[in-house]
Design a protein around this motif. Structure first.
Motif, short mmCIF file in Angstrom:
data_model
loop_
_atom_site.label_atom_id
_atom_site.label_comp_id
_atom_site.label_asym_id
_atom_site.label_seq_id
_atom_site.Cartn_x
_atom_site.Cartn_y
_atom_site.Cartn_z
N PHE A 49 0.68 -1.19 0.11
CA PHE A 49 0.13 -0.21 -0.07
C PHE A 49 0.74 1.28 0.01
O PHE A 49 0.36 2.35 -0.50
N GLY A 50 1.92 1.22 0.43
CA GLY A 50 3.01 2.23 0.44
C GLY A 50 3.29 2.49 -1.24
O GLY A 50 3.37 3.71 -1.59
N LEU A 51 3.34 1.55 -1.71
CA LEU A 51 3.79 1.62 -3.24
C LEU A 51 2.54 2.33 -3.87
O LEU A 51 2.78 3.40 -4.77
N LEU A 52 1.42 1.90 -3.54
CA LEU A 52 0.06 2.52 -4.41
C LEU A 52 0.08 3.91 -3.72
O LEU A 52 -0.43 4.74 -4.62
N TRP A 53 0.20 4.48 -2.62
CA TRP A 53 -0.12 5.68 -2.12
C TRP A 53 1.28 6.67 -2.88
O TRP A 53 0.83 7.84 -3.26
N TYR A 54 2.43 5.84 -3.06
CA TYR A 54 3.31 6.68 -3.88
C TYR A 54 2.90 6.82 -5.25
O TYR A 54 3.18 7.88 -5.95
N VAL A 55 2.38 6.03 -5.98
CA VAL A 55 1.97 6.06 -7.26
C VAL A 55 0.64 7.18 -7.33
O VAL A 55 0.64 7.88 -8.44
N VAL A 56 -0.15 6.88 -6.33
CA VAL A 56 -1.39 8.22 -6.22
C VAL A 56 -0.59 9.46 -6.31
O VAL A 56 -0.99 10.45 -7.25
N ALA A 57 0.33 9.60 -5.25
CA ALA A 57 1.05 11.09 -5.43
C ALA A 57 1.61 11.31 -6.78
O ALA A 57 1.84 12.59 -6.99
N TYR A 58 2.20 10.01 -7.24
CA TYR A 58 3.19 10.48 -8.45
C TYR A 58 1.98 10.92 -9.65
O TYR A 58 2.45 11.80 -10.50
N ILE A 59 1.00 10.17 -9.89
CA ILE A 59 0.37 10.51 -10.92
C ILE A 59 -0.42 11.89 -10.69
O ILE A 59 -0.74 12.76 -11.52
N HIS A 60 -0.96 12.16 -9.31
CA HIS A 60 -1.56 13.62 -9.11
C HIS A 60 -0.38 14.83 -8.98
O HIS A 60 -0.51 15.91 -8.94
N LYS A 61 0.89 14.42 -9.26
CA LYS A 61 2.10 15.19 -9.18
C LYS A 61 2.18 16.04 -7.90
O LYS A 61 2.26 17.14 -7.82
N ASP A 62 1.96 15.29 -6.92
CA ASP A 62 2.17 15.70 -5.31
C ASP A 62 3.62 15.69 -4.75
O ASP A 62 3.77 16.49 -3.94
#
Length: 371
Positions: free
Chosen positions: A75-88
């Motif tokens: 889930f850490g990877l998934l949260w990182y992917v969400v932040a990466y896609i949203h450019k956070d």
């Protein structure tokens, strides 16, 4: 000295060569191996709960740690992917007015920490989900539900493993040897069993199985043929008051498989006596079973157990476990058949038998000698 050590080593090798294979060890473990099982190991995953409970502690703790660390990292990877896609992430240089999906996620490490905080509900308050992304809200809900499932399953498995009734069975012990001697005028096989805890086993029941190789009249050889062995206690074999060591016994009568054995031929026999004790744990109401086994070398003919229970001057009953497996030689018939023949002979001596065909006739003696 060298010759003595050589003879000792040779005797040990001979004893090891004569050592019999046993199905049940002294501590109750079954010595059996399954080969060429047609069903795949997938069937063990269907009953995953029993599979987890039967695992050794080292494997269970490995699964326990891997389940939590793996879910946190995934889930850490998934949260990182969400932040990466949203450019956070900081490398995208977000503007001051930019609202991230998750506050204060600056990389993979911070995403892992947020995953850990979410799943174990620590909630430090430094990182949180905003209403900006529906994907982040859905991921938060999914991780929370999955985290509860993992916590319930793994913690339940650990608790069930600790409270399994077989741990209670370790405080039930049997004597090292079984003995054969006279008891109440009958030849009996005796075994001593003790409860090392003061808490009782409710509804205890003792029975045995004699395992031996037999050949049927049709010529079929049965390797593990089972014969029921009934064990008794003076107070009965069910609902035992198991507060002190008990001596259970099996009467060797004409229906017993030990009837045709003798002291001289006992070691030549090929059998294994498995003794079972079933009961309910008083504290948890869980059922447990204790097992042990005896091979011919562990059955002593012509012995009885030494006394173990005494009464102190203060009126308390004392159990001396130093004499628990100690045996004392006693006068015993060398076979059950001889004992029964001896009883029948003594019974016939006390009886009189009439012969209806016997007729007493008087005969007058005459002398042919003339004076």
């Amino acid at each position: 000295m060298l010759s003595y050590l050589r003879e000792r080593f040779a005797s040990r090798l001979r004893e090891r060569g004569r050592r019999r294979a046993r199905l049940v060890s002294k501590d109750g473990r079954c010595n059996i191996e399954f080969g060429n099982v047609e069903q795949s190991r997938f069937v063990f995953l269907i009953d995953i709960w029993t599979t987890i409970l039967d695992l050794r502690w080292r494997y269970k703790m490995t699964i326990f740690i891997s389940a939590f660390l793996g879910s946190w990292f995934l889930f850490g990877l998934l949260w990182y992917v969400v932040a990466y896609i949203h450019k956070d992430l900081p490398e995208f240089n977000p503007s001051i007015n930019h609202t991230p999906c998750v506050e204060n996620i600056n990389g993979l490490t911070s995403a892992f920490l947020f995953s850990l905080e979410t799943q174990v509900t620590i909630g430090y308050g430094f990182r949180c989900v905003t209403e900006q992304c529906a994907t982040a809200i859905f991921l938060l809900i999914f991780q929370s539900i999955l985290g509860v499932i993992i916590n319930s399953f793994m913690c339940g498995a650990i608790l069930a493993k600790i409270s399994r009734s077989k741990n209670r069975a370790k405080t039930i012990t049997f004597s090292k040897n079984a003995v054969i001697s006279k008891r109440g005028g009958k030849l009996c096989l005796l075994i001593r069993v003790a409860n090392l805890r003061k808490s009782l086993l409710i509804g205890s029941h003792i029975y045995g199985k004699l395992l031996r190789s037999t050949v049927t009249p049709e010529g079929e050889t049965i390797i593990l043929d089972q014969v029921n062995i009934d064990f008794l206690v003076d107070a009965g074999n069910e609902n035992l008051f198991f507060i002190s060591p008990l001596t259970i016994y099996h009467i060797i009568d004409k229906n017993s498989p030990f009837f045709h054995m003798a002291a001289e031929t006992l070691l030549q026999q090929d059998f294994e006596l498995v003794v079972f004790l079933d009961g309910t744990v008083e504290a948890t109401s869980a059922t447990c079973q204790v097992r042990t086994s005896y091979i011919p070398e562990e059955v002593l003919w012509g012995y009885r157990f030494a006394p173990i229970v005494s009464k102190t001057k203060e009126g308390k009953y004392r159990v001396d476990f130093q004499n628990f497996s100690k045996t004392v030689a006693v006068d015993t018939p060398h076979c059950a058949f001889c004992l029964y023949n001896e009883k029948e002979a003594k019974a016939k001596e006390k009886k009189g038998y009439d012969n209806p065909g016997f007729v007493l006739s008087e005969v007058n003696e005459t002398s042919d000698t003339k004076m």
